[in-house]
Scaffold this active site. Structure first.
Site, PDB file in Angstrom:
ATOM      1  N   CYS A 158      -2.999  -1.635   5.642  1.00 25.45           N
ATOM      2  CA  CYS A 158      -3.610  -2.624   4.744  1.00 25.45           C
ATOM      3  C   CYS A 158      -3.640  -4.037   5.313  1.00 25.45           C
ATOM      4  O   CYS A 158      -4.208  -4.940   4.704  1.00 25.45           O
ATOM      5  CB  CYS A 158      -2.923  -2.621   3.389  1.00 25.45           C
ATOM      6  SG  CYS A 158      -1.232  -3.273   3.393  1.00 25.45           S
TER       7      CYS A 158
ATOM      8  N   CYS B  73      12.246  -8.002  12.585  1.00 30.42           N
ATOM      9  CA  CYS B  73      12.801  -8.882  11.554  1.00 30.42           C
ATOM     10  C   CYS B  73      11.805  -8.910  10.393  1.00 30.42           C
ATOM     11  O   CYS B  73      10.790  -9.597  10.458  1.00 30.42           O
ATOM     12  CB  CYS B  73      13.017 -10.260  12.168  1.00 30.42           C
ATOM     13  SG  CYS B  73      13.763 -11.442  11.052  1.00 30.42           S
TER      14      CYS B  73
ATOM     15  N   CYS C 148       0.796  -1.234   0.000  1.00 31.25           N
ATOM     16  CA  CYS C 148       0.000   0.000   0.000  1.00 31.25           C
ATOM     17  C   CYS C 148       0.826   1.281   0.000  1.00 31.25           C
ATOM     18  O   CYS C 148       0.268   2.366  -0.171  1.00 31.25           O
ATOM     19  CB  CYS C 148      -0.964   0.002   1.183  1.00 31.25           C
ATOM     20  SG  CYS C 148      -0.189   0.233   2.800  1.00 31.25           S
TER      21      CYS C 148
ATOM     22  N   CYS D 288       1.274  -4.320   8.519  1.00 28.59           N
ATOM     23  CA  CYS D 288       1.023  -2.938   8.143  1.00 28.59           C
ATOM     24  C   CYS D 288      -0.340  -2.544   8.711  1.00 28.59           C
ATOM     25  O   CYS D 288      -1.333  -3.231   8.456  1.00 28.59           O
ATOM     26  CB  CYS D 288       1.030  -2.786   6.622  1.00 28.59           C
ATOM     27  SG  CYS D 288       0.533  -1.144   6.050  1.00 28.59           S
TER      28      CYS D 288
END
Length: 153
Positions: A118, A140, A69, A115
Protein backbone atom coordinates in the site's frame (compact mmCIF):
# COMPACT_ATOMS: atom_id res chain seq x y z
CA UNK A 1 26.65 -18.80 11.26
CA UNK A 2 26.09 -15.11 10.61
CA UNK A 3 25.24 -13.95 7.10
CA UNK A 4 26.26 -10.43 6.17
CA UNK A 5 23.77 -8.37 4.22
CA UNK A 6 24.14 -4.94 2.78
CA UNK A 7 21.55 -2.22 3.00
CA UNK A 8 18.81 -3.10 0.50
CA UNK A 9 18.74 -1.35 -2.86
CA UNK A 10 16.57 1.74 -2.88
CA UNK A 11 14.32 3.40 -5.39
CA UNK A 12 15.58 6.92 -6.00
CA UNK A 13 12.10 8.34 -6.57
CA UNK A 14 9.50 8.56 -3.83
CA UNK A 15 6.47 6.91 -5.49
CA UNK A 16 3.33 8.73 -4.54
CA UNK A 17 0.93 7.50 -7.19
CA UNK A 18 -1.66 5.26 -5.54
CA UNK A 19 -1.87 3.19 -8.74
CA UNK A 20 1.67 1.89 -8.10
CA UNK A 21 0.44 -0.30 -5.24
CA UNK A 22 -1.85 -3.33 -5.21
CA UNK A 23 -3.90 -1.85 -2.36
CA UNK A 24 -4.42 1.61 -3.80
CA UNK A 25 -6.73 4.12 -2.15
CA UNK A 26 -7.17 7.85 -2.46
CA UNK A 27 -5.71 10.00 0.29
CA UNK A 28 -9.29 10.82 1.31
CA UNK A 29 -10.02 7.11 1.74
CA UNK A 30 -6.87 6.73 3.86
CA UNK A 31 -7.93 9.74 6.00
CA UNK A 32 -11.31 8.08 6.60
CA UNK A 33 -9.72 4.72 7.53
CA UNK A 34 -6.85 5.91 9.75
CA UNK A 35 -6.73 8.04 12.89
CA UNK A 36 -4.99 11.42 12.48
CA UNK A 37 -1.86 10.02 14.19
CA UNK A 38 -1.83 6.91 12.01
CA UNK A 39 -2.34 9.01 8.88
CA UNK A 40 0.54 11.31 9.79
CA UNK A 41 3.01 8.44 10.17
CA UNK A 42 1.73 6.01 7.53
CA UNK A 43 0.81 8.43 4.74
CA UNK A 44 2.95 11.53 5.50
CA UNK A 45 6.11 9.67 6.62
CA UNK A 46 5.93 11.05 10.15
CA UNK A 47 7.63 9.49 13.17
CA UNK A 48 6.13 8.68 16.53
CA UNK A 49 8.01 9.91 19.59
CA UNK A 50 10.61 7.42 20.88
CA UNK A 51 9.63 5.09 23.72
CA UNK A 52 5.90 5.86 23.26
CA UNK A 53 4.83 3.14 20.81
CA UNK A 54 2.82 0.16 22.01
CA UNK A 55 5.26 -2.40 20.53
CA UNK A 56 8.54 -0.85 21.66
CA UNK A 57 9.00 -3.30 24.55
CA UNK A 58 6.54 -6.06 23.75
CA UNK A 59 7.78 -9.65 23.61
CA UNK A 60 4.52 -11.23 22.45
CA UNK A 61 5.06 -13.87 19.77
CA UNK A 62 3.33 -13.30 16.47
CA UNK A 63 3.46 -11.42 13.21
CA UNK A 64 3.54 -7.66 12.73
CA UNK A 65 1.27 -6.54 9.89
CA UNK A 66 0.85 -3.19 8.14
CA UNK A 67 -1.76 -1.20 10.07
CA UNK A 68 -3.07 0.33 6.84
CA UNK A 69 -3.58 -2.77 4.68
CA UNK A 70 -2.92 -5.84 6.87
CA UNK A 71 -0.03 -7.35 4.89
CA UNK A 72 2.27 -9.33 7.18
CA UNK A 73 5.67 -7.60 7.43
CA UNK A 74 7.83 -8.91 10.32
CA UNK A 75 7.93 -11.96 12.58
CA UNK A 76 8.43 -11.54 16.32
CA UNK A 77 11.42 -13.91 16.12
CA UNK A 78 13.34 -11.19 14.25
CA UNK A 79 12.53 -8.46 16.80
CA UNK A 80 15.36 -7.41 19.11
CA UNK A 81 15.98 -4.78 21.78
CA UNK A 82 18.00 -1.95 20.25
CA UNK A 83 17.27 0.54 23.07
CA UNK A 84 16.44 3.16 20.43
CA UNK A 85 12.82 3.83 21.39
CA UNK A 86 11.17 2.02 18.46
CA UNK A 87 10.53 -1.64 17.69
CA UNK A 88 13.57 -3.04 15.85
CA UNK A 89 13.79 -6.08 13.60
CA UNK A 90 16.74 -7.58 11.75
CA UNK A 91 14.79 -8.78 8.68
CA UNK A 92 11.36 -8.47 7.06
CA UNK A 93 9.14 -11.53 6.75
CA UNK A 94 9.96 -11.52 3.00
CA UNK A 95 11.79 -8.99 0.85
CA UNK A 96 8.76 -8.51 -1.42
CA UNK A 97 6.72 -7.23 1.57
CA UNK A 98 8.71 -4.00 1.90
CA UNK A 99 9.96 -1.28 -0.41
CA UNK A 100 13.12 0.75 0.09
CA UNK A 101 13.26 4.46 -0.74
CA UNK A 102 16.31 6.74 -0.56
CA UNK A 103 15.53 9.42 2.05
CA UNK A 104 17.69 12.54 2.23
CA UNK A 105 15.14 14.61 4.19
CA UNK A 106 17.46 15.11 7.19
CA UNK A 107 20.43 16.18 5.08
CA UNK A 108 22.06 12.76 5.29
CA UNK A 109 21.19 9.58 3.42
CA UNK A 110 18.85 7.11 5.07
CA UNK A 111 16.75 4.26 3.71
CA UNK A 112 13.02 4.57 4.24
CA UNK A 113 10.98 1.38 4.53
CA UNK A 114 7.46 1.29 3.10
CA UNK A 115 4.82 -1.39 2.82
CA UNK A 116 5.16 -2.77 -0.72
CA UNK A 117 1.42 -3.43 -0.87
CA UNK A 118 0.00 0.00 0.00
CA UNK A 119 3.01 2.34 0.09
CA UNK A 120 2.59 3.27 3.75
CA UNK A 121 5.64 4.55 5.64
CA UNK A 122 6.87 2.08 8.26
CA UNK A 123 10.22 3.51 9.38
CA UNK A 124 13.87 3.24 8.29
CA UNK A 125 16.53 0.54 7.99
CA UNK A 126 20.11 1.06 9.19
CA UNK A 127 23.22 -1.03 8.62
CA UNK A 128 26.41 -1.67 10.54
CA UNK A 129 25.46 -0.39 13.97
CA UNK A 130 27.16 -3.25 15.81
CA UNK A 131 24.08 -5.18 16.95
CA UNK A 132 24.55 -8.94 17.24
CA UNK A 133 22.01 -9.94 14.59
CA UNK A 134 22.24 -12.32 11.63
CA UNK A 135 21.92 -9.50 9.08
CA UNK A 136 23.71 -6.47 10.64
CA UNK A 137 20.53 -4.52 9.78
CA UNK A 138 18.13 -2.70 12.09
CA UNK A 139 14.64 -2.10 10.77
CA UNK A 140 13.56 0.75 13.05
CA UNK A 141 9.77 0.74 12.74
CA UNK A 142 7.00 2.92 14.11
CA UNK A 143 4.60 0.95 16.35
CA UNK A 144 1.72 2.94 14.97
CA UNK A 145 2.52 1.62 11.48
CA UNK A 146 1.89 -1.97 12.52
CA UNK A 147 -0.58 -4.30 14.19
CA UNK A 148 0.67 -7.31 16.12
CA UNK A 149 -1.23 -10.50 15.33
CA UNK A 150 -0.44 -12.84 18.26
CA UNK A 151 0.64 -16.41 17.47
CA UNK A 152 -2.03 -19.06 17.92
CA UNK A 153 -1.20 -21.70 20.54
Amino acid sequence: MSTQHSTPATDSARPDAAAAYSQAKSEQEWREQLSPEEYHVLREAGTERPFTGEYNSTTTEGVYACRACGVELFRSETKFEAHCGWPSFYAPLAEDRVQYIQDDSLGRPRTEVRCASCGSHLGHVFEGEGYETPTDLRYCMNSISMTLVPAQD
